[in-house]
Design a protein around this motif. Structure first.
Motif, short mmCIF file in Angstrom:
data_model
loop_
_atom_site.label_atom_id
_atom_site.label_comp_id
_atom_site.label_asym_id
_atom_site.label_seq_id
_atom_site.Cartn_x
_atom_site.Cartn_y
_atom_site.Cartn_z
N LYS A 408 -1.25 -4.35 -11.79
CA LYS A 408 -2.63 -4.43 -12.28
C LYS A 408 -3.34 -5.72 -11.89
O LYS A 408 -4.50 -5.92 -12.27
N LEU A 409 -2.68 -6.59 -11.14
CA LEU A 409 -3.26 -7.89 -10.82
C LEU A 409 -4.52 -7.73 -9.97
O LEU A 409 -4.49 -7.09 -8.92
N TYR A 438 0.39 -7.89 0.57
CA TYR A 438 0.02 -6.53 1.01
C TYR A 438 0.08 -5.55 -0.16
O TYR A 438 -0.84 -4.74 -0.35
N GLN A 439 1.16 -5.63 -0.95
CA GLN A 439 1.32 -4.71 -2.08
C GLN A 439 0.22 -4.92 -3.12
O GLN A 439 -0.32 -3.96 -3.68
N LEU A 440 -0.12 -6.18 -3.38
CA LEU A 440 -1.16 -6.47 -4.37
C LEU A 440 -2.51 -5.95 -3.91
O LEU A 440 -3.27 -5.37 -4.69
N VAL A 441 -2.85 -6.18 -2.63
CA VAL A 441 -4.13 -5.71 -2.09
C VAL A 441 -4.16 -4.19 -2.07
O VAL A 441 -5.19 -3.57 -2.37
N ARG A 442 -3.04 -3.58 -1.75
CA ARG A 442 -2.98 -2.11 -1.69
C ARG A 442 -3.26 -1.48 -3.04
O ARG A 442 -3.82 -0.39 -3.14
N ARG A 443 -2.90 -2.20 -4.12
CA ARG A 443 -3.10 -1.65 -5.46
C ARG A 443 -4.47 -2.03 -6.02
O ARG A 443 -5.39 -1.23 -5.99
N PHE A 468 -4.61 -7.23 4.73
CA PHE A 468 -5.90 -6.79 4.23
C PHE A 468 -6.43 -5.58 4.97
O PHE A 468 -7.62 -5.27 4.91
N ILE A 469 -5.56 -4.87 5.64
CA ILE A 469 -5.99 -3.75 6.47
C ILE A 469 -6.60 -2.63 5.63
O ILE A 469 -7.43 -1.86 6.09
#
Length: 641
Positions: A408-409, A438-443, A468-469
């Motif tokens: 949730k970040l 990558y995982q944080l941006v993806r969520r 950041f893709i």
């Protein structure tokens, strides 16, 4: 001015001489105006009510978003309502805000007209004005009344941070759940509604949102209602009047560093749900018995020490905790007992680490620290949405991996240490870091502020851009000084805010930034050189940019705007450094006249050590450019001291 006694104290600091200084005071009380003028042989200027035409413009613009259009069936009612407002802008604004929430029917407008009464029609008095404000308050739905009463904790003219206010509302349980929305989003809608009703005033609107303030008359009404309902108790540090037998929420005001005294009556209150301190003090309020606290904001208490906060771990109902003291070097291990804690702000404390028990705070949503190491098991805190400003050691591979599991970040500010070992451990560490970002941006990650203590190749590498893709990120701040703008930034299609530190200023760097078509806010700090000389910003790119902050410490270099450049730019802040020999007025061209939407300009001039430049000539050139601008933007010029 609200009293003659206040003026009698204040006037003592003004010297009686003939140097031509002017003093202006404002008051709503004629006797005070007379007293102020008597001291220095002054004059009273009585502000006249708005003329009928201006009253209509203000009224219609607030309701119908136009200055001169009103449905024919409401024309007569609008005249009657404006007559009762008596040309008082605050009265007009509040009645118009109230009507803007109603349907455009004669019945609705007649009901409002009849509710106003005749107080303002016959006498433009404070009592009449208060009647209109009470009408606006009475029209609020219950949930907004509760949230507005809470505003009475703030002193007059206080600049309210809406994010802090929202977290306090949530901690108090004022925000109702709505399907598909986070509680902070629901609370923001409450703020928007109160702003639309003119109960809250946005003071500095930007893409990030406004700082809020409350008109003093509105605040006076709120305080009276709050006191009647024993909702908030305001306690002066020199309190002499009796306090309620049962205090629910306390706003403690300190006015002096040395003489503040907190009464024993306050210390004996066991049912206080909220304690907020304002002002600065060396005194430490006694709060060890406040077991029912949900909100504890001790921000101004800069002399708190470790032993003062030992009791915090026993406040099991606590949801919101703010501590700001350099003398706090560690938090008690018992802080892990606060299973309901949602907000922890200790960013101005002198902490090196947080206790291992902090990972037991499973309901924590916001954690604000200052370059502090966190325990490795941070993955246990799955409700975290905001995390700032943490320090990641190069030896903490497990922590980096757990960081990436925070589903949730949304906001992350992080300082990362480069590993000294660039072999297997170093590569594994960097891979884990990139994977977690990558995982944080993806969520859900919306905002990232990154300071990398190592070589810039880690930032420049295309593997960083691959994080950041998915193009979810809206805000990116890179604190690490870079020699050039990374090429991968041209792919950040949804970015609205960007802040960078660059050691050069070249056309190629500007071309990369132009590709970020969604930018609303851009802050650049240039510290090195400009091999290509003056930069001209043309009409390509930056089509949405609203605010531009530029700090250029390269002597004699600043951008020049061509016709059509940055068409939506409203606020431009530039700090630039002069050359030692730069006196020709032709050298001072900025192209400000070409910024079609410009509203505000702030310029900070940095003289070179032995410069022969007359700074006044620089100021004159800038003033000439803004004076011919059709928008007549506000201008502020300062010199770096």
């Amino acid at each position: 001015m609200w009293s003659i006694s206040a003026w009698e104290i204040l006037k003592c600091v003004f010297p009686e001489n003939s140097t031509g200084s002017r003093i202006m005071t404002t008051t709503r009380i004629f006797d005070i105006a007379t007293g102020c003028c008597r001291t220095f042989n002054g004059h009273i200027y009585c502000i006249e009510p708005l003329r009928d035409m201006d009253s209509r413009k203000l009224f219609f613009r607030r309701i119908f978003h136009t200055q001169d259009t009103c449905p024919p069936h409401l024309e007569g009612l609008s005249v009657a309502i404006l007559r009762k407002c008596g040309g008082l802008p605050l009265a007009i604004l509040h009645i118009a805000s109230l009507l803007s929430t109603k349907s455009d029917t004669k019945d609705e407008w007649e009901l409002v007209l009849n509710s106003i009464g005749s107080a303002l029609e016959n006498s433009q008095t404070l009592q009449g004005m208060k009647k209109i404000l009470m009408l606006s308050f009475s029209d609020l739905p219950p949930h907004l009344k509760t949230c507005l009463l809470y505003i009475s904790i703030y002193p007059e003219d206080y600049m309210i941070n809406p994010r802090t206010l929202i977290r306090k509302w949530i901690a108090e349980g004022f925000i109702a759940e709505e399907r598909g929305k986070r509680l902070d989003q629901v609370a923001q809608s409450y703020i928007d509604d109160l702003t639309n009703r003119s109960m809250l005033i946005p003071m500095d609107i930007s893409y990030e949102g406004p700082i809020l303030q409350v008109h003093d008359m509105v605040l006076s009404i709120i305080r009276c209602l709050s006191a009647e309902e024993n909702f908030v108790t305001i306690v002066d540090a020199q309190q002499s009047s009796p306090l309620p037998k049962k205090i629910h929420r306390m706003s403690l005001r300190f006015n002096d560093l040395e003489d503040a005294v907190v009464g024993t009556t306050i210390a004996s209150q066991n049912y206080i749900r909220s304690l907020t301190v304002f002002g600065f003090t060396k005194q430490v309020p006694s709060f060890s018995n406040y077991k029912a606290l949900r909100v504890l904001d001790l921000g101004p208490c800069e002399f708190l020490e470790n032993h003062h906060i030992e009791c915090v771990g026993s406040m099991l109902q606590l949801r919101f905790l703010v501590l700001h003291s350099n003398f706090i070097t560690e938090l008690p291990e018992q802080i892990g007992n606060l299973k309901y804690l949602e907000m922890l702000n200790v960013k101005f404390c002198s902490l090196q680490r947080l206790p291992e028990t902090v990972v037991q705070l499973r309901k924590l949503i916001c954690l604000y620290v200052s370059k502090v190491k966190l325990p490795d098991k941070i993955g246990n805190m799955q409700l975290l949405e905001e995390l700032s400003h943490i320090f990641v050691s190069s030896s903490s591979v497990r922590f980096v991996e757990e960081l990436g599991s925070l589903r949730k970040l949304r906001h992350l500010t992080i300082t990362v240490e480069e590993p000294s070992d660039m072999e297997d451990h170093g590569r594994g560490y960097k891979e884990a870091l990139l994977s977690s970002i990558y995982q944080l941006v993806r969520r859900n990650l919306e905002s990232l502020s990154l300071d990398y203590r190592g070589h810039e190749d880690f930032i420049q590498d295309s593997s960083m851009g691959s994080c950041f893709i998915l193009q979810r990120l809206g805000k990116l701040i890179i604190m690490k000084p870079l020699s050039r703008i990374p090429k991968w930034m041209s792919n950040l299609a949804n970015l609205t805010r960007l802040e960078l530190y660059i050691s050069r200023m070249e056309e190629s760097d500007i071309e990369i930034l132009k590709c970020i078509s969604t930018l609303l806010f851009l802050r650049l700090v240039f510290t090195g050189c400009a091999p290509s000389g003056r930069i001209v910003i043309h009409n390509q790119g930056f089509q949405c940019l609203n605010e531009f902050y530029l700090l250029c410490f390269i002597p004699g270099v600043w951008p020049v705007f061509a016709h059509g450049a940055m068409p939506k730019l409203q606020r431009y802040h530039i700090t630039f450094k002069l050359l030692e020999q730069q006196s020709n007025s032709d050298d001072f061209k900025f192209g400000l006249k070409h910024l079609a939407s410009l509203q505000h300009v702030r310029v900070v001039i940095v003289p070179t050590g032995d410069t022969n430049v007359d700074i006044s000539s620089v100021e004159t050139a800038i003033r000439n450019e803004t004076s011919i601008h059709p928008n007549q933007p506000t201008l502020q010029i300062d010199t770096w001291q």
